[in-house]
Design an enzyme around this catalytic site. Structure first.
Site, mmCIF file in Angstrom:
data_model
loop_
_atom_site.group_PDB
_atom_site.id
_atom_site.type_symbol
_atom_site.label_atom_id
_atom_site.label_comp_id
_atom_site.label_asym_id
_atom_site.label_seq_id
_atom_site.Cartn_x
_atom_site.Cartn_y
_atom_site.Cartn_z
ATOM 1 N N TYR A 127 101.164 -25.539 -39.445
ATOM 2 C CA TYR A 127 102.230 -25.435 -39.036
ATOM 3 C C TYR A 127 102.599 -23.955 -39.301
ATOM 4 O O TYR A 127 102.541 -23.730 -40.670
ATOM 5 C CB TYR A 127 103.327 -26.357 -39.535
ATOM 6 C CG TYR A 127 104.795 -26.242 -39.192
ATOM 7 C CD1 TYR A 127 104.954 -25.802 -37.903
ATOM 8 C CD2 TYR A 127 105.751 -26.114 -40.131
ATOM 9 C CE1 TYR A 127 106.410 -25.540 -37.428
ATOM 10 C CE2 TYR A 127 106.995 -25.889 -39.738
ATOM 11 C CZ TYR A 127 107.268 -25.570 -38.414
ATOM 12 O OH TYR A 127 108.696 -25.135 -37.964
ATOM 13 N N TRP A 128 102.716 -22.840 -38.481
ATOM 14 C CA TRP A 128 103.121 -21.485 -38.816
ATOM 15 C C TRP A 128 104.272 -21.048 -38.149
ATOM 16 O O TRP A 128 104.711 -21.602 -36.990
ATOM 17 C CB TRP A 128 101.793 -20.711 -38.595
ATOM 18 C CG TRP A 128 101.446 -20.629 -37.178
ATOM 19 C CD1 TRP A 128 101.852 -19.733 -36.260
ATOM 20 C CD2 TRP A 128 100.306 -21.675 -36.320
ATOM 21 N NE1 TRP A 128 101.291 -20.106 -35.050
ATOM 22 C CE2 TRP A 128 100.383 -21.244 -35.294
ATOM 23 C CE3 TRP A 128 99.937 -22.687 -36.814
ATOM 24 C CZ2 TRP A 128 99.618 -21.817 -34.348
ATOM 25 C CZ3 TRP A 128 98.886 -23.454 -35.860
ATOM 26 C CH2 TRP A 128 98.981 -22.861 -34.479
ATOM 27 N N ARG A 150 110.622 -11.550 -31.244
ATOM 28 C CA ARG A 150 111.484 -12.791 -31.846
ATOM 29 C C ARG A 150 112.338 -11.765 -33.028
ATOM 30 O O ARG A 150 113.435 -12.283 -33.344
ATOM 31 C CB ARG A 150 110.914 -14.076 -32.401
ATOM 32 C CG ARG A 150 112.121 -14.845 -32.842
ATOM 33 C CD ARG A 150 111.388 -16.168 -33.107
ATOM 34 N NE ARG A 150 112.124 -17.375 -33.231
ATOM 35 C CZ ARG A 150 112.798 -17.538 -34.247
ATOM 36 N NH1 ARG A 150 112.675 -16.851 -35.658
ATOM 37 N NH2 ARG A 150 114.167 -18.380 -34.374
ATOM 38 N N ASP A 178 114.965 -16.323 -27.503
ATOM 39 C CA ASP A 178 114.566 -16.791 -28.879
ATOM 40 C C ASP A 178 114.672 -15.533 -29.664
ATOM 41 O O ASP A 178 113.748 -14.601 -29.610
ATOM 42 C CB ASP A 178 113.155 -17.509 -28.623
ATOM 43 C CG ASP A 178 112.681 -18.115 -30.238
ATOM 44 O OD1 ASP A 178 113.689 -18.595 -30.883
ATOM 45 O OD2 ASP A 178 111.443 -17.901 -30.446
ATOM 46 N N GLU A 235 121.657 -39.015 -58.466
ATOM 47 C CA GLU A 235 121.921 -40.213 -58.344
ATOM 48 C C GLU A 235 121.621 -40.899 -57.045
ATOM 49 O O GLU A 235 121.236 -42.071 -56.835
ATOM 50 C CB GLU A 235 123.472 -40.179 -58.586
ATOM 51 C CG GLU A 235 123.958 -41.621 -58.753
ATOM 52 C CD GLU A 235 125.667 -41.720 -58.728
ATOM 53 O OE1 GLU A 235 126.302 -42.090 -59.597
ATOM 54 O OE2 GLU A 235 126.229 -41.156 -57.753
ATOM 55 N N CYS A 240 110.373 -20.359 -42.682
ATOM 56 C CA CYS A 240 111.187 -19.031 -42.784
ATOM 57 C C CYS A 240 111.379 -18.444 -43.879
ATOM 58 O O CYS A 240 111.951 -18.904 -44.766
ATOM 59 C CB CYS A 240 112.323 -19.411 -41.721
ATOM 60 S SG CYS A 240 113.183 -17.887 -41.540
ATOM 61 N N GLY A 251 111.203 -27.966 -36.072
ATOM 62 C CA GLY A 251 109.999 -27.582 -35.731
ATOM 63 C C GLY A 251 109.093 -28.307 -36.716
ATOM 64 O O GLY A 251 108.075 -28.955 -36.147
ATOM 65 N N SER A 267 111.954 -24.445 -42.285
ATOM 66 C CA SER A 267 110.976 -24.520 -43.622
ATOM 67 C C SER A 267 109.624 -23.573 -43.806
ATOM 68 O O SER A 267 109.324 -23.238 -44.791
ATOM 69 C CB SER A 267 110.399 -25.872 -42.895
ATOM 70 O OG SER A 267 109.621 -25.792 -41.781
ATOM 71 N N GLU A 310 107.993 -12.632 -41.411
ATOM 72 C CA GLU A 310 109.108 -13.157 -41.785
ATOM 73 C C GLU A 310 109.039 -14.986 -41.813
ATOM 74 O O GLU A 310 109.724 -15.682 -41.654
ATOM 75 C CB GLU A 310 110.443 -12.946 -40.726
ATOM 76 C CG GLU A 310 110.972 -11.552 -40.879
ATOM 77 C CD GLU A 310 112.095 -11.476 -40.243
ATOM 78 O OE1 GLU A 310 113.141 -11.955 -40.074
ATOM 79 O OE2 GLU A 310 112.366 -10.074 -39.667
HETATM 80 P P1 RVP Z 1 112.359 -26.314 -39.157
HETATM 81 O O1 RVP Z 1 112.761 -27.241 -38.191
HETATM 82 O O2 RVP Z 1 112.811 -26.161 -40.569
HETATM 83 O O3 RVP Z 1 110.839 -26.046 -39.559
HETATM 84 O O4 RVP Z 1 112.674 -24.927 -38.530
HETATM 85 C C1 RVP Z 1 112.330 -24.427 -37.332
HETATM 86 C C2 RVP Z 1 112.842 -23.194 -36.777
HETATM 87 O O5 RVP Z 1 112.586 -22.173 -37.735
HETATM 88 C C3 RVP Z 1 112.693 -22.659 -35.526
HETATM 89 O O6 RVP Z 1 113.321 -23.120 -34.495
HETATM 90 C C4 RVP Z 1 113.207 -21.042 -35.764
HETATM 91 O O7 RVP Z 1 114.577 -21.189 -35.505
HETATM 92 C C5 RVP Z 1 112.833 -20.920 -37.302
HETATM 93 N N1 RVP Z 1 111.483 -19.952 -37.290
HETATM 94 C C6 RVP Z 1 110.560 -20.037 -36.456
HETATM 95 N N2 RVP Z 1 109.427 -19.348 -37.008
HETATM 96 C C7 RVP Z 1 110.228 -18.756 -38.213
HETATM 97 C C8 RVP Z 1 109.556 -17.695 -38.679
HETATM 98 O O8 RVP Z 1 108.505 -17.418 -38.732
HETATM 99 N N3 RVP Z 1 110.221 -17.160 -39.964
HETATM 100 N N4 RVP Z 1 111.344 -19.129 -38.236
#
Ligand code: RVP
Length: 497
Positions: free
Chosen positions: A403-404, A416, A261, A484, A317, A379, A315, A430
């Site tokens: 959700y974090w 990571r 990961d 649209e 990130c 996620g 979402s 990040e």
């Molecule tokens: P989403 O489904 O759009 O919530 O995205 C989930 C993905 O975002 C994870 O599988 C991982 O690749 C990425 N992620 C997880 N944590 C973070 C972050 O803190 N930036 N990003």
């Protein structure tokens, strides 16, 4: 001079699918959603497949054992999060592997010296009215009795009444022996008119409870993702730092597949990790994340069993804002899928790719598959459900769930975002800490998502994912045609009408 790509980098919402001819062979009932999870050679069967093209994200706020069980029962797979101590991650894997459909590990347990007050408090907390009474108050202690609501009357019994004075003692219980099948357990339940059958071993230790309702429940899971011993399948995340300790513990725990990961997987650290695992273990390992041809080819050559695609689209990130790296998710998937297909042509080895992050609408899943992904990782989608590990919080008239991101201060998953060297700290975030709307049970929501996926595939004339990848036709849409696409130029009625 730096290389500048000619094409704009695009995301899913900028595309739509053009319908192909729908025929009898691709009605929703005939659509096969199974898909390869790990690499395989031309003309050979893939050794590890998913029954639906969906896995859950390697995140603290998403993939624990509870969610892994719920998702595998519906045909998908979870990767248990790596940002926790090795022992607790291995424990989560073990709990999934030990899970037997219909056999529930008791979550409400007390001792004979507990009181009626304890019983009522526990019942309010778990919502379960069957309480196992064991010598040490755990789910695996020696079974001494059971308490259900039939054993006490709140209006008459004093709250300090001891459990031993009102429980149904072991001598009066009907129990099943460890090792019996679910249908045998169900026969005992019906013959004895029971609601719950405790399953014990030769030493009277409690292992499971089987409830009357669960037998039918089991029959409702035709897609269950099982290994050859009929245990649920589960994956686990790993990092490029402690793999020499983490991998053996996860393999011992019975993990089916691993995934390195990282927010940026185009690194020598991933190659070193793959080299080590491949020369010491017989376990499949995915790698990533990458967003281009070069990144894919590097990990393919390094031995990855699948490759995860996506940087900055998640979402929660903020990698793109913080580091300025990333690529529109659609463009990334399209380019990597092309490289994967060329690699297959050249070597005869098919390496599945996973589109990770940025799925907002259910149809985005079909777009990702049509663009060449073999499965998607999500996620936010899963964080909304009862089974995710996070807190449900009241908000206005409804509920939200926490959700974090793994790159947030809350998760502190510095591995990571590691770039090597000695530093072992998150210098900047990040990811963010957020809420998502609470959505109820995983199964109920996934059923709707899968029926939408099948409806879209049916419109596209595809009875399988590989057919969709070959025959789908996609078009880029202008920003005005996106408007649209939603309800427009009408006055929406109040939902109560
Ligand atoms: P989403 O489904 O759009 O919530 O995205 C989930 C993905 O975002 C994870 O599988 C991982 O690749 C990425 N992620 C997880 N944590 C973070 C972050 O803190 N930036 N990003």
């Amino acid at each position: 001079m730096a290389y500048i790509y000619e094409e704009v980098s695009r995301t899913f919402s900028e595309y739509l699918l053009i319908p192909n001819l729908t025929t009898e062979k691709c009605t929703p009932d005939n659509i096969d959603l199974s898909t390869p999870l790990v690499k395989f050679k031309k003309d050979e069967e893939c050794s590890l497949k998913l029954n639906i093209p969906i896995v859950s994200a390697i995140m603290q706020s998403v993939s624990n054992d509870t969610l892994a069980i719920a998702l595998a029962r519906c045909g998908g797979l979870s990767f248990i999060y790596a940002s926790q101590p090795i022992e607790s991650q291995a424990e989560m894997v073990k709990r999934v592997k030990k899970y037997k459909s219909g056999f529930v590990v008791s979550d409400s347990n007390l001792t004979i010296d507990s009181t009626l007050k304890d019983v009522i408090e526990l019942k309010n907390r778990t919502g379960h009215s069957t309480i196992a009474i064991t010598d040490d108050g755990t789910a695996s202690g020696k079974l001494l009795g059971l308490v259900t609501t039939r054993d006490y009357r709140i209006s008459r019994d004093p709250l300090d009444k001891k459990v031993k004075d009102f429980m149904t003692p072991f001598s009066k219980l009907v129990v099943g022996k460890l090792g019996i099948s679910l249908s045998e357990a169900n026969d005992i339940i019906w013959e004895n008119k029971l609601n719950c059958l405790p399953i014990v071993d030769d030493e009277q230790r409690l292992h499971y409870l089987v409830f009357r309702k669960d037998y039918d429940d089991h029959k409702q899971n035709p897609y269950e993702l099982l290994d050859s011993n009929k245990r649920l399948r589960v994956g686990a995340g790993i990092n490029t730092r402690d793999y020499k300790e983490r991998v053996p513990a996860l393999v011992d725990a019975g993990v089916d597949v691993l995934c390195i990961d990282s927010s940026d997987g185009f690194s020598v650290w991933q190659k070193y990790t793959l080299d080590y695992i491949k020369s010491n273990y017989n376990i499949k390992v995915g790698a990533g994340n990458v967003v281009d041809r070069e990144g894919f080819l590097y990990l393919a050559e390094a031995g990855a069993d699948f490759v995860k695609v996506g940087i900055g689209g998640g979402s929660i990130c903020i990698t793109r804002e913080q580091k300025g790296i990333g690529r529109g998710q659609a463009t990334a998937v399209i380019e990597v899928a092309k490289a994967r297909d060329e690699y297959f042509e050249k070597t005869g080895v098919y390496i599945p790719i996973c589109s990770d992050g940025g799925i907002v609408h259910d149809y985005h899943i079909v777009l990702a598959l049509a663009m060449g992904a073999d499965f998607v990782m999500m996620g936010r989608y899963f964080a909304r459900f009862d089974e995710s590990p996070t807190k449900k919080v009241k908000s206005g008239n409804g509920y939200v769930k926490e959700y974090w991101g793994e790159g947030s201060n809350r998760a502190r998953n510095w591995q990571r975002y590691d770039h090597g060297g000695e530093s072992t700290n998150l210098k900047f975030e990040e990811g963010v800490d957020s809420y998502v709307p609470y959505a109820g049970k995983l199964r109920d929501n996934l059923e709707i998502t899968l029926s939408k996926i099948k409806a879209t595939m049916s419109s596209c004339g595809a009875a399988s994912i590989s057919e969709l990848q070959k025959t789908a036709r996609l078009t880029v849409v202008s920003s005005t045609s996106i408007i649209e696409g939603g309800a427009h130029d009408v006055i929406l009625k109040d939902k109560d009408y």
